[in-house]
Scaffold this motif. Structure first.
Motif, PDB file in Angstrom:
ATOM      1  N   THR A  10     -22.808  -0.555   6.240  1.00 43.00           N
ATOM      2  CA  THR A  10     -22.509  -0.174   4.861  1.00 43.00           C
ATOM      3  C   THR A  10     -23.142   1.152   4.464  1.00 43.00           C
ATOM      4  O   THR A  10     -22.665   1.805   3.553  1.00 43.00           O
ATOM      5  N   GLU A  40      -5.867  -1.187   1.641  1.00 46.29           N
ATOM      6  CA  GLU A  40      -6.266  -2.597   1.735  1.00 46.29           C
ATOM      7  C   GLU A  40      -6.487  -3.011   3.186  1.00 46.29           C
ATOM      8  O   GLU A  40      -7.468  -3.707   3.509  1.00 46.29           O
ATOM      9  N   ALA A  43      -9.660  -1.434   4.428  1.00 51.28           N
ATOM     10  CA  ALA A  43     -10.816  -2.113   3.844  1.00 51.28           C
ATOM     11  C   ALA A  43     -11.116  -3.409   4.595  1.00 51.28           C
ATOM     12  O   ALA A  43     -12.282  -3.752   4.852  1.00 51.28           O
ATOM     13  N   GLN A  44     -10.063  -4.137   4.949  1.00 47.78           N
ATOM     14  CA  GLN A  44     -10.247  -5.388   5.690  1.00 47.78           C
ATOM     15  C   GLN A  44     -10.770  -5.122   7.099  1.00 47.78           C
ATOM     16  O   GLN A  44     -11.665  -5.833   7.578  1.00 47.78           O
ATOM     17  N   VAL A  48     -15.154  -3.234   4.135  1.00 46.44           N
ATOM     18  CA  VAL A  48     -15.724  -2.497   3.010  1.00 46.44           C
ATOM     19  C   VAL A  48     -14.760  -2.605   1.838  1.00 46.44           C
ATOM     20  O   VAL A  48     -13.679  -3.176   1.948  1.00 46.44           O
ATOM     21  N   SER A  49     -15.164  -2.026   0.705  1.00 50.20           N
ATOM     22  CA  SER A  49     -14.316  -2.062  -0.483  1.00 50.20           C
ATOM     23  C   SER A  49     -13.255  -0.975  -0.420  1.00 50.20           C
ATOM     24  O   SER A  49     -13.387   0.013   0.322  1.00 50.20           O
ATOM     25  N   ARG A  50     -12.203  -1.125  -1.220  1.00 50.42           N
ATOM     26  CA  ARG A  50     -11.153  -0.110  -1.250  1.00 50.42           C
ATOM     27  C   ARG A  50     -11.656   1.232  -1.770  1.00 50.42           C
ATOM     28  O   ARG A  50     -11.246   2.290  -1.254  1.00 50.42           O
ATOM     29  N   THR A  52     -14.458   2.559  -1.196  1.00 50.86           N
ATOM     30  CA  THR A  52     -15.130   3.196  -0.053  1.00 50.86           C
ATOM     31  C   THR A  52     -14.103   3.812   0.885  1.00 50.86           C
ATOM     32  O   THR A  52     -14.264   4.946   1.367  1.00 50.86           O
TER      33      THR A  52
END
Length: 246
Positions: A10, A40, A43-44, A48-50, A52
């Motif tokens: 992260t 999306e 991210a998967q 991580v988050s979208r 990011t």
């Protein structure tokens, strides 16, 4: 087959994702014009988050490695190389390095002489009448005593750009962009008060004559004399500046 990516940690995730995608582009796992997975999906895959992922894609776009397209068939695609944009970025970075002092006079002069000297050798063989006409037009422009220093500098750049183009080597042309479009204007800006425009024109006349007769040695000799003259004027300008501020 989907490109496999390693999971990233992260910390500085956006940079790591951008670096991972960049590596995939540079080694050919992601092809030019290939559509990237959606935000999306990325991210998967990277866990991580979208936002990011979005930041990572912005980094790639800033490097001209990807382009976005809207609409039903839109998304993010691997960008085709844009030589002019890349050359402009190189020239801008080079100018900044000169301004902050990372590139010195001797570096500038040596790089110009070696790279443009190679262009002279190639241009003596590969030049066309169109290249010669471009150089002649600039010489005629430079002989105009009413020409401003700014216009003379611009014509100076165009003259040497024509010489570089005459070499017919795409990689040399790209590398010389930083020299002709960045270093040359910077050096002209420093020396314009101490250099003689007529002297510059004479050097240009010698270079043109050498290209007309396809005499590579004469062209390189004229270029060497021009660079030596500019080097001397640069040092003179710096000495005068030191005297005024000392």
């Amino acid at each position: 087959m989907p490109v496999e990516f390693e999971t990233v940690v992260t910390t500085s995730a956006a940079k790591q994702i951008a670096d991972t995608l960049r590596a995939a582009i540079m080694d050919g796992r992601l092809k030019v014009d290939e559509r990237l997975p959606t935000e999306e999906e990325l991210a998967q895959r990277f866990k991580v988050s979208r936002p990011t992922v979005r930041e990572a894609l912005k980094r790639l776009a800033a490097q001209h490695l990807i382009r976005s397209r809207r609409g039903p068939t839109g998304g993010n695609f691997v960008a085709s190389p844009a030589p002019e944009e890349a050359a402009r970025s190189l020239a801008n970075a080079t100018t900044l390095m000169v301004v902050v002092g990372d590139i010195q006079l001797d570096d500038m002069a040596t790089a110009r002489l070696e790279l443009e000297g190679a262009c002279c050798r190639l241009a003596a063989v590969a030049r066309t009448d169109e290249h010669l006409d471009r150089m002649r037009r600039e010489l005629a422009h430079q002989r105009d005593v009413a020409l401003s220093d700014e216009e003379f500098c611009a014509s100076d750049v165009r003259f040497h750009r024509a010489l570089v183009d005459a070499a017919g080597n795409a990689l040399l042309s790209f590398l010389m962009h930083a020299v002709v479009e960045a270093l040359q204007p910077v050096s002209n800006m420093v020396i314009f008060r101490v250099r003689e425009r007529r002297t510059i024109v004479i050097f240009h006349e010698r270079i043109l004559q050498a290209m007309e007769t396809r005499d590579a040695d004469a062209g390189m000799a004229a270029l060497g004399d021009l660079v030596a003259y500019i080097r001397d004027r640069y040092r003179e300008a710096l000495d005068r500046r030191a005297e005024r501020t000392g």
